[in-house]
Design a protein around this motif. Structure first.
Motif, mmCIF file in Angstrom:
data_model
loop_
_atom_site.group_PDB
_atom_site.id
_atom_site.type_symbol
_atom_site.label_atom_id
_atom_site.label_comp_id
_atom_site.label_asym_id
_atom_site.label_seq_id
_atom_site.Cartn_x
_atom_site.Cartn_y
_atom_site.Cartn_z
ATOM 1 N N THR A 351 49.657 40.320 44.659
ATOM 2 C CA THR A 351 49.146 39.068 45.234
ATOM 3 C C THR A 351 47.762 38.692 44.701
ATOM 4 O OG1 THR A 351 48.214 40.260 47.135
ATOM 5 C CG2 THR A 351 50.459 39.396 47.360
ATOM 6 N N LYS A 352 47.075 39.633 44.065
ATOM 7 C CA LYS A 352 45.753 39.331 43.508
ATOM 8 C C LYS A 352 45.858 38.599 42.167
ATOM 9 C CE LYS A 352 43.894 41.418 46.982
ATOM 10 N NZ LYS A 352 43.266 40.641 48.084
ATOM 11 N N ASP A 353 47.022 38.567 41.571
ATOM 12 C CA ASP A 353 47.309 37.802 40.352
ATOM 13 C C ASP A 353 46.309 38.093 39.235
ATOM 14 O OD1 ASP A 353 48.741 36.136 38.712
ATOM 15 O OD2 ASP A 353 47.878 34.280 39.485
ATOM 16 N N GLU A 383 53.400 50.262 44.639
ATOM 17 C CA GLU A 383 53.528 48.948 44.009
ATOM 18 C C GLU A 383 52.243 48.570 43.278
ATOM 19 O OE1 GLU A 383 55.171 44.500 45.238
ATOM 20 O OE2 GLU A 383 54.009 45.660 46.693
ATOM 21 N N GLY A 384 51.102 48.863 43.891
ATOM 22 C CA GLY A 384 49.834 48.583 43.233
ATOM 23 C C GLY A 384 49.623 49.431 41.995
ATOM 24 N N THR A 385 50.060 50.695 42.025
ATOM 25 C CA THR A 385 49.932 51.565 40.857
ATOM 26 C C THR A 385 50.747 51.031 39.690
ATOM 27 O OG1 THR A 385 49.568 53.481 42.284
ATOM 28 C CG2 THR A 385 50.251 53.913 40.018
ATOM 29 N N ALA A 386 51.980 50.594 39.991
ATOM 30 C CA ALA A 386 52.815 50.017 38.936
ATOM 31 C C ALA A 386 52.206 48.726 38.390
ATOM 32 C CB ALA A 386 54.222 49.754 39.475
ATOM 33 N N TYR A 387 51.624 47.938 39.277
ATOM 34 C CA TYR A 387 51.008 46.679 38.851
ATOM 35 C C TYR A 387 49.779 46.940 37.980
ATOM 36 C CZ TYR A 387 49.253 41.891 39.192
ATOM 37 O OH TYR A 387 48.804 40.627 38.897
ATOM 38 N N LEU A 388 49.005 47.949 38.334
ATOM 39 C CA LEU A 388 47.835 48.306 37.528
ATOM 40 C C LEU A 388 48.262 48.701 36.117
ATOM 41 C CD1 LEU A 388 44.840 48.950 37.132
ATOM 42 C CD2 LEU A 388 45.252 51.188 38.181
ATOM 43 N N GLY A 389 49.342 49.493 35.997
ATOM 44 C CA GLY A 389 49.840 49.860 34.682
ATOM 45 C C GLY A 389 50.269 48.648 33.868
ATOM 46 N N HIS A 390 50.885 47.689 34.546
ATOM 47 C CA HIS A 390 51.301 46.465 33.874
ATOM 48 C C HIS A 390 50.095 45.673 33.381
ATOM 49 C CE1 HIS A 390 53.708 43.089 32.745
ATOM 50 N NE2 HIS A 390 53.288 42.308 33.723
ATOM 51 N N CYS A 391 49.041 45.633 34.203
ATOM 52 C CA CYS A 391 47.829 44.904 33.806
ATOM 53 C C CYS A 391 47.156 45.561 32.601
ATOM 54 C CB CYS A 391 46.855 44.827 34.984
ATOM 55 S SG CYS A 391 47.409 43.787 36.350
ATOM 56 N N LYS A 392 47.115 46.888 32.593
ATOM 57 C CA LYS A 392 46.510 47.584 31.453
ATOM 58 C C LYS A 392 47.300 47.332 30.177
ATOM 59 C CE LYS A 392 44.262 51.323 34.029
ATOM 60 N NZ LYS A 392 44.189 52.781 34.257
ATOM 61 N N ALA A 393 48.619 47.337 30.301
ATOM 62 C CA ALA A 393 49.448 47.065 29.121
ATOM 63 C C ALA A 393 49.237 45.646 28.618
ATOM 64 C CB ALA A 393 50.916 47.299 29.460
ATOM 65 N N LEU A 394 49.109 44.677 29.536
ATOM 66 C CA LEU A 394 48.877 43.297 29.131
ATOM 67 C C LEU A 394 47.514 43.141 28.458
ATOM 68 C CD1 LEU A 394 49.737 40.319 29.100
ATOM 69 C CD2 LEU A 394 48.741 40.100 31.398
ATOM 70 N N ALA A 395 46.502 43.850 28.983
ATOM 71 C CA ALA A 395 45.173 43.784 28.366
ATOM 72 C C ALA A 395 45.217 44.318 26.941
ATOM 73 C CB ALA A 395 44.174 44.577 29.201
ATOM 74 N N GLY A 434 27.855 42.120 36.952
ATOM 75 C CA GLY A 434 28.207 40.861 36.308
ATOM 76 C C GLY A 434 27.500 39.683 36.935
ATOM 77 N N ALA A 435 27.476 38.575 36.174
ATOM 78 C CA ALA A 435 26.783 37.380 36.643
ATOM 79 C C ALA A 435 27.687 36.481 37.478
ATOM 80 C CB ALA A 435 26.242 36.594 35.451
ATOM 81 N N VAL A 436 28.999 36.574 37.269
ATOM 82 C CA VAL A 436 29.956 35.717 37.980
ATOM 83 C C VAL A 436 31.049 36.601 38.567
ATOM 84 C CG1 VAL A 436 31.624 33.826 37.781
ATOM 85 C CG2 VAL A 436 29.509 33.778 36.425
ATOM 86 N N THR A 437 31.342 36.404 39.850
ATOM 87 C CA THR A 437 32.441 37.114 40.511
ATOM 88 C C THR A 437 33.651 36.202 40.595
ATOM 89 O OG1 THR A 437 30.909 38.468 41.815
ATOM 90 C CG2 THR A 437 33.169 38.272 42.625
ATOM 91 N N VAL A 438 34.814 36.741 40.242
ATOM 92 C CA VAL A 438 36.042 35.945 40.167
ATOM 93 C C VAL A 438 37.049 36.455 41.186
ATOM 94 C CG1 VAL A 438 37.857 35.065 38.658
ATOM 95 C CG2 VAL A 438 35.614 35.643 37.706
ATOM 96 N N LEU A 439 37.714 35.540 41.865
ATOM 97 C CA LEU A 439 38.837 35.862 42.747
ATOM 98 C C LEU A 439 40.024 35.038 42.266
ATOM 99 C CD1 LEU A 439 38.921 36.372 46.537
ATOM 100 C CD2 LEU A 439 40.442 34.662 45.566
ATOM 101 N N SER A 440 41.142 35.703 41.961
ATOM 102 C CA SER A 440 42.294 35.026 41.347
ATOM 103 C C SER A 440 43.545 35.072 42.214
ATOM 104 C CB SER A 440 42.596 35.672 39.988
ATOM 105 O OG SER A 440 42.772 37.077 40.125
#
Length: 598
Positions: A351-353, A383-395, A434-440
């Motif tokens: 949900t944090k996209d 579910e969050g662990t799997a999502y984190l792995g997906h994010c690292k792969a996308l990066a 950081g100078a800017v905080t982002v919520l997605s």
């Protein structure tokens, strides 16, 4: 130190009791002159070390030392119970706990009359649910649901519990009969046996608080008001205390439980979703309707409550209180931030996209090649662990030339880390990087991480979800969710304009200090407690020397410490501040004369 109580069996669902020996149930003037005795109702949180709303409840209890608290806590797992409690302040007089995650068969055998009562009440409850969920339930439907619910609670009180009955074949048959009745909703009519079994099992878990032994005069019947730290299961004991002992109920919701149910029931069949949505919707309406006051944490939650039947005249918005001191050093030196770094902080889950955020970073680096992104947070469950792995792969895919240093700051524009490590030892350090905080996010209640960034004096870019706009006011940039291009454009705007960043950051910090501190939260609830108590009579029994009751023996000023509470008749409480329930105590001294009575 583990300060959990030893457990022992009660007649109904297994519960635990802890009453510190140095805090006897004495007149309040002898334990600090407390004004109100509050029964704090929690589910999956305080006083356990882990759980929801733990910090908020702990700050509330510690900040209101002039009041006395009895805590009634429902636990969510055996692991949570084994982790123990947080240290409790002296104003906590008693803790009683019960597991919501399990319930042994109570072994209660119903006679013919009790079985008939159960069939009637459970059948009526099922009939209301089969009518389908309704955004605006009628008064007749609300009365039918309430009558069935309290009928089951009275049966549990008379017979010793409901666990066995709710698990019985009679419960499933009553549910099936209701689903096959003429005029029911189509989804209910189409329910099959597996659906009925799933719904019956869910109702058994949801109704476990009805079988607790908390509702006698030595339990919730002895408090001045019940304060439920959330809706749903936590508020159900408060409903029963109001029904049995006329104790007023205050309900606080920083995340609407009904909304949480809707978001978590997506994998069930349409029939199961419809019946359970009807149950939780009716329960929410009953809670809001019976509560003396409802305190949402933001306007977003308030709109949900109003649609579910809450009277807007009984709603008081109280923002969550946060500890501003931990962010003071960072907030007072915003110029120390890296001007080319974006920061995201939170629990890692779909949900944090973060996928949209990573795509946005690719767009940002086309305009500002030096830009980096720090993602700081721990995954939420498998579910969050799997999502984190997906994010690292996308990066790694989006930035292939720098993929070898994915986990090191400076080697790759994207870095992943957790709070508590050598690079980010504390939460404030995450925002300081950081100078800017982002919520997605695509789904959000009250954006805690955004408010933390505001305390740190950071400019923010966030998606328009939940209570984001309400929280930041005009102190940050807001874009539509699931729109990487809009997110990228807003970030580039702030990265290129340090003066605007500074202005927005200063305004954000000032707004957070005005609205979202612990002090304002505690002050608000102190006033609400006194408002509720002032509108409800003191439920005490005072006896004279002959054993006869003395009407009007406890005036309104009995709530206030002072000389008028130093003498006078002993009081027996079904409730009211200062006295525990117990057998009547006769007065040995006459009532003091009052002004105007001479």
């Amino acid at each position: 130190m583990d300060n959990r109580p030893s457990r022992h069996r009660h007649v109904r669902i297994r519960s635990s009791r802890c009453e510190p020996p140095d805090q006897r149930r004495l007149p309040l003037r002898e334990i600090g002159g407390a004004l109100v005795r509050i029964g704090l109702l929690t589910e999956g949180g305080y006083p356990y070390v882990s759980g929801d709303a733990r910090l908020w409840c702990d700050r509330l209890v510690r900040g209101l030392g002039q009041h006395e608290f009895d805590i009634y806590a429902l636990s969510r797992s055996e692991r949570q119970e084994d982790e123990g409690w947080v240290p409790l302040p002296s104003q906590v007089s008693r803790v009683r706990t019960a597991p919501l995650w399990t319930a042994e068969d109570d072994g209660v055998g119903y006679g013919r009359r009790a079985r008939r009562r159960f069939a009637e009440c459970y059948g009526e409850l099922a009939a209301v649910l089969c009518a389908g969920p309704s955004e605006e339930p009628s008064a007749l439907e609300a009365d039918r649901f309430g009558s069935a619910l309290y009928g089951l609670a009275e049966l549990a009180r008379d017979e010793g519990g409901l666990v066995g009955a709710l698990r019985s074949e009679a419960a499933v048959r009553a549910l099936e009969h209701a689903c096959r009745a003429p005029g029911v909703a189509r989804t209910a009519r189409e329910a099959r046996v597996p659906d009925l079994l799933a719904v019956a099992a869910h109702l058994e878990r949801a109704l476990r608080p009805l079988s607790l032994d908390w509702y006698e005069d030595d339990g919730l019947g002895s408090v001045d008001l019940c304060h439920a730290a959330s809706g749903g299961p936590a508020a159900l004991p408060g409903l029963l205390a109001r029904h049995f002992s006329d104790v007023p109920l205050l309900v606080t919701e920083y995340g609407v439980r009904l909304r949480t149910h809707y978001l978590s029931a997506t994998e069930a069949s349409p029939s199961v979703r419809s019946l359970l949505a009807a149950f939780h919707g009716r329960l929410a309406a009953e809670i809001y309707g019976r509560a003396a006051l409802v305190t949402p944490g933001n306007t977003h939650a308030r709109r949900w409550q109003e649609r579910c039947g809450a009277d807007r005249d009984k709603i008081r918005t109280v923002y969550p209180g946060m500890d501003a001191a931990r962010f003071a050093e960072v907030g007072e030196s915003p110029e120390s931030a890296d001007p080319d770094t974006l920061v995201w902080v939170g629990r890692i889950e779909p949900t944090k996209d973060l996928i949209s955020l990573l795509h946005a970073l690719a767009e940002i680096r086309k305009e500002e090649p030096k830009t980096r992104l720090r993602i700081i947070g721990a995954p939420a469950g498998p579910e969050g662990t799997a999502y984190l792995g997906h994010c690292k792969a996308l990066a790694a895919q989006l930035f292939p030339d720098e993929a070898d240093g994915l986990h090191a700051v400076g080697d790759n524009p994207v870095s992943f880390g957790e709070i508590g490590g050598p690079e980010v030892p504390a939460l404030a350090d995450a925002y300081a990087s950081g100078a800017v905080t982002v919520l997605s996010s695509v789904v959000e209640g009250f954006p805690i991480s955004l408010v933390e960034a505001m305390f740190c004096g950071r400019a923010t870019v966030s998606t328009d979800v939940g209570a984001v706009v309400e929280a930041i006011g005009g102190t940050g940039l807001v874009v539509p969710p699931r729109n990487p291009r809009a997110l990228a454009e807003a970030c580039v705007t702030l990265l290129r304009d340090p003066e605007r960043r500074a202005r927005l950051g200063a305004a954000a910090r000032a707004r957070a200090l005005e609205l979202f501190t612990v002090e304002q939260n505690i002050t608000a609830f102190h006033g609400i407690y006194l408002e509720i108590v002032s509108r409800h009579p003191v439920r005490r029994v005072v006896l004279d020397t002959t054993g006869e009751p003395l009407p009007f023996a406890v005036p309104a000023e009995a709530h206030m410490p002072g000389r008028w509470t130093d003498s006078g008749p002993r009081v027996v409480a079904r409730g009211g501040p200062g006295w525990a329930a117990g057998p009547p105590v006769r007065a040995n001294t006459p009532l003091p004369a009052t002004e105007g009575a001479r």
